[in-house]
Design a protein around this motif. Structure first.
Motif, PDB file in Angstrom:
ATOM      1  N   UNK A 170      47.185 -21.737 -35.975  1.00  0.00           N
ATOM      2  CA  UNK A 170      45.750 -21.506 -36.115  1.00  0.00           C
ATOM      3  C   UNK A 170      44.984 -21.983 -34.881  1.00  0.00           C
ATOM      4  N   UNK A 171      45.326 -23.161 -34.362  1.00  0.00           N
ATOM      5  CA  UNK A 171      44.667 -23.661 -33.158  1.00  0.00           C
ATOM      6  C   UNK A 171      44.926 -22.743 -31.971  1.00  0.00           C
ATOM      7  N   UNK A 172      46.132 -22.152 -31.919  1.00  0.00           N
ATOM      8  CA  UNK A 172      46.439 -21.215 -30.848  1.00  0.00           C
ATOM      9  C   UNK A 172      45.568 -19.965 -30.960  1.00  0.00           C
ATOM     10  N   UNK A 173      45.356 -19.491 -32.172  1.00  0.00           N
ATOM     11  CA  UNK A 173      44.479 -18.346 -32.375  1.00  0.00           C
ATOM     12  C   UNK A 173      43.062 -18.642 -31.900  1.00  0.00           C
ATOM     13  N   UNK A 174      42.635 -19.899 -32.055  1.00  0.00           N
ATOM     14  CA  UNK A 174      41.286 -20.307 -31.656  1.00  0.00           C
ATOM     15  C   UNK A 174      41.211 -20.735 -30.193  1.00  0.00           C
ATOM     16  N   UNK A 175      42.361 -20.671 -29.478  1.00  0.00           N
ATOM     17  CA  UNK A 175      42.449 -21.086 -28.077  1.00  0.00           C
ATOM     18  C   UNK A 175      42.022 -22.545 -27.898  1.00  0.00           C
ATOM     19  N   UNK A 176      42.346 -23.359 -28.881  1.00  0.00           N
ATOM     20  CA  UNK A 176      42.031 -24.790 -28.835  1.00  0.00           C
ATOM     21  C   UNK A 176      43.084 -25.506 -27.992  1.00  0.00           C
ATOM     22  N   UNK A 177      42.692 -26.286 -26.958  1.00  0.00           N
ATOM     23  CA  UNK A 177      43.692 -26.964 -26.112  1.00  0.00           C
ATOM     24  C   UNK A 177      44.553 -27.964 -26.865  1.00  0.00           C
ATOM     25  N   UNK A 178      44.100 -28.419 -28.038  1.00  0.00           N
ATOM     26  CA  UNK A 178      44.929 -29.338 -28.829  1.00  0.00           C
ATOM     27  C   UNK A 178      46.230 -28.683 -29.281  1.00  0.00           C
ATOM     28  N   UNK A 179      46.273 -27.348 -29.271  1.00  0.00           N
ATOM     29  CA  UNK A 179      47.498 -26.659 -29.682  1.00  0.00           C
ATOM     30  C   UNK A 179      48.661 -26.979 -28.751  1.00  0.00           C
ATOM     31  N   UNK A 180      48.387 -27.320 -27.503  1.00  0.00           N
ATOM     32  CA  UNK A 180      49.465 -27.579 -26.547  1.00  0.00           C
ATOM     33  C   UNK A 180      50.215 -28.864 -26.882  1.00  0.00           C
ATOM     34  N   UNK A 181      49.468 -29.949 -27.121  1.00  0.00           N
ATOM     35  CA  UNK A 181      50.143 -31.206 -27.442  1.00  0.00           C
ATOM     36  C   UNK A 181      50.783 -31.131 -28.823  1.00  0.00           C
ATOM     37  N   UNK A 182      50.109 -30.483 -29.781  1.00  0.00           N
ATOM     38  CA  UNK A 182      50.704 -30.343 -31.110  1.00  0.00           C
ATOM     39  C   UNK A 182      51.917 -29.419 -31.077  1.00  0.00           C
ATOM     40  N   UNK A 183      51.902 -28.423 -30.169  1.00  0.00           N
ATOM     41  CA  UNK A 183      53.069 -27.565 -30.012  1.00  0.00           C
ATOM     42  C   UNK A 183      54.282 -28.344 -29.541  1.00  0.00           C
ATOM     43  N   UNK A 184      54.072 -29.293 -28.624  1.00  0.00           N
ATOM     44  CA  UNK A 184      55.181 -30.135 -28.170  1.00  0.00           C
ATOM     45  C   UNK A 184      55.668 -31.042 -29.294  1.00  0.00           C
ATOM     46  N   UNK A 185      54.726 -31.589 -30.079  1.00  0.00           N
ATOM     47  CA  UNK A 185      55.131 -32.405 -31.232  1.00  0.00           C
ATOM     48  C   UNK A 185      55.953 -31.585 -32.214  1.00  0.00           C
ATOM     49  N   UNK A 186      55.493 -30.370 -32.471  1.00  0.00           N
ATOM     50  CA  UNK A 186      56.208 -29.483 -33.390  1.00  0.00           C
ATOM     51  C   UNK A 186      57.605 -29.185 -32.888  1.00  0.00           C
ATOM     52  N   UNK A 187      57.728 -28.930 -31.603  1.00  0.00           N
ATOM     53  CA  UNK A 187      59.027 -28.607 -31.029  1.00  0.00           C
ATOM     54  C   UNK A 187      60.015 -29.757 -31.239  1.00  0.00           C
ATOM     55  N   UNK A 188      59.563 -30.988 -31.001  1.00  0.00           N
ATOM     56  CA  UNK A 188      60.431 -32.164 -31.154  1.00  0.00           C
ATOM     57  C   UNK A 188      60.837 -32.338 -32.612  1.00  0.00           C
ATOM     58  N   UNK A 189      59.847 -32.387 -33.502  1.00  0.00           N
ATOM     59  CA  UNK A 189      60.147 -32.704 -34.893  1.00  0.00           C
ATOM     60  C   UNK A 189      60.957 -31.607 -35.575  1.00  0.00           C
ATOM     61  N   UNK A 190      60.631 -30.342 -35.298  1.00  0.00           N
ATOM     62  CA  UNK A 190      61.318 -29.239 -35.973  1.00  0.00           C
ATOM     63  C   UNK A 190      62.761 -29.109 -35.515  1.00  0.00           C
TER      64      UNK A 190
END
Length: 397
Positions: free
Chosen positions: A302-322
């Motif tokens: 959702x943050x990526x759809x909104x072009x929110x820069x927070x999506x980048x750090x959360x994307x890295x968190x997601x990559x690690x945890x998943x």
């Protein structure tokens, strides 16, 4: 983000199930951990395109479905549960968004129709020997010669290059100044003279990885995406999509379904495995982590759809945890099967042995998945690099 149930989501789920019910039987019940065969991908893409679902992850203005994040997750869940073929993830989730954002109208006209019809499969040419985690140190050169670039160099770990029609490629067009500023993003026809693909057998004993060599490969300048030297910025845009892709939520859910099946089908003495307190506790913990990953996937998307820069750090968190969860669940599957879990069963695309092993119906493919997931914390950006990105970006916030 609002996580309240959507009243219309169940109706959408039924629409997806009705569509899948009409899919030919030979395109269901497939192993989805690895990419499907070329023929399966193309047939599936053609069916989706005829349904108007040829780009389920894209906005309507780009020819996509325009589905919401919950709808996309429902679509992925139902396809995974039915065992339908995979799509070409390289173009659907990585290159496609890049073309939508950066390509010229002429480039879109060249590639998009073939993508929607399933006529053109893609691979990714980023990593090189010595330039994996430090991608900006890549050395493959592209030198301008009139209306062409002449490419020389080597890429490695190019997944499915042996099946691909085209490759999207990072090349160095300028060796001076900051190394990130000299990188450009090119599209290359794999049939171009000078392109050589050599197989690499991976730890799961499958052939999905390759070395790819470029020896004086001549590529038209019109195949440059964006401006010369803009490749690094385009890559950062693409890699955030890749982090969400490597989470592979449908496969995580499939692993948990299988583990729950083990809990009832396997026995310890007179009791089901799931009745054992230690196993029940492990199952509950893994399931709780999966629920957290499911919510994080929705938030990042959702943050990526909104072009929110927070999506980048959360994307890295997601990559690690998943990816770490992928490893823990497949390890739990292997442990649950005991001695049978360690047997090197055939690759999912290969025929089953003539003499079946005990528990083969449950165990087939489990060892392949477990071995494959050893690499999931490496490809798409190692966990160590992702943690560095997280620390740096959180400090900025």
């Amino acid at each position: 983000m609002d996580f309240q149930p959507d009243a219309g989501l169940e109706a959408f789920r039924q629409d997806v199930r009705q569509f899948i019910a009409q899919v030919p039987a030979e395109l269901k019940g497939l192993q989805r951990c690895v990419r499907s065969t070329r023929e399966q991908i193309q047939r599936w893409q053609q069916l989706l395109d005829a349904q108007g679902w040829g780009a389920p992850y894209w906005a309507t203005e780009h020819g996509g479905t325009g589905w919401s994040v919950p709808q996309i997750l429902v679509f992925d869940d139902e396809c995974s549960a039915a065992g339908t073929p995979t799509q070409d993830g390289f173009v659907q989730k990585m290159l496609g968004p890049v073309l939508n954002a950066f390509a010229t109208p002429e480039q879109k006209a060249e590639h998009m129709p073939a993508i929607f019809r399933g006529e053109r499969l893609w691979c990714q040419g980023f990593s090189e020997p010595g330039s994996g985690s430090d991608l900006a140190s890549l050395r493959t050169r592209a030198e301008r010669d009139g209306d062409d670039y002449i490419i020389n160099g080597q890429k490695i770990w190019t997944s499915y290059a042996h099946d691909a029609d085209w490759i999207f490629l990072l090349v160095r067009t300028n060796a001076e100044g900051k190394k990130q500023a000299g990188i450009s993003f090119l599209l290359v026809d794999m049939k171009t003279p000078g392109v050589t693909v050599r197989p690499i057998r991976s730890i799961d004993d499958a052939h999905h990885l390759n070395e790819t060599f470029f020896d004086n490969v001549r590529v038209p300048v019109k195949n440059l995406i964006g401006a010369e030297g803009q490749g690094w910025n385009i890559t950062k845009f693409l890699l955030n999509n890749e982090h969400a892709t490597t989470a592979d939520l449908p496969e995580l859910k499939r692993y948990m379904r299988e583990l729950r099946q083990f809990a009832t089908a396997l026995r310890v003495g007179e009791q089901a495995l799931g009745a054992q307190p230690a196993f029940a506790l492990k199952l509950a913990r893994l399931d709780a982590e999966l629920q957290a990953i499911t919510m994080l996937v929705q938030r990042v998307a959702r943050l990526e759809q909104l072009h929110d820069p927070a999506s980048h750090v959360l994307g890295s968190m997601l990559k690690v945890r998943a990816t770490e969860l992928q490893q823990r669940i497949t390890e739990a599957q292997l442990e649950a099967l005991g001695d049978y879990g360690a047997i090197a069963y055939p690759h999912p695309h290969e025929a089953a042995p003539a003499q079946p092993y005990p528990l083969q119906a449950l165990a087939r493919g489990i060892a392949n998945d477990m071995f494959l997931r050893r690499a999931s914390t490496i490809y798409g950006g190692t966990s160590e690099v992702q943690r560095g990105i997280i620390a740096k970006m959180l400090f900025q916030f």
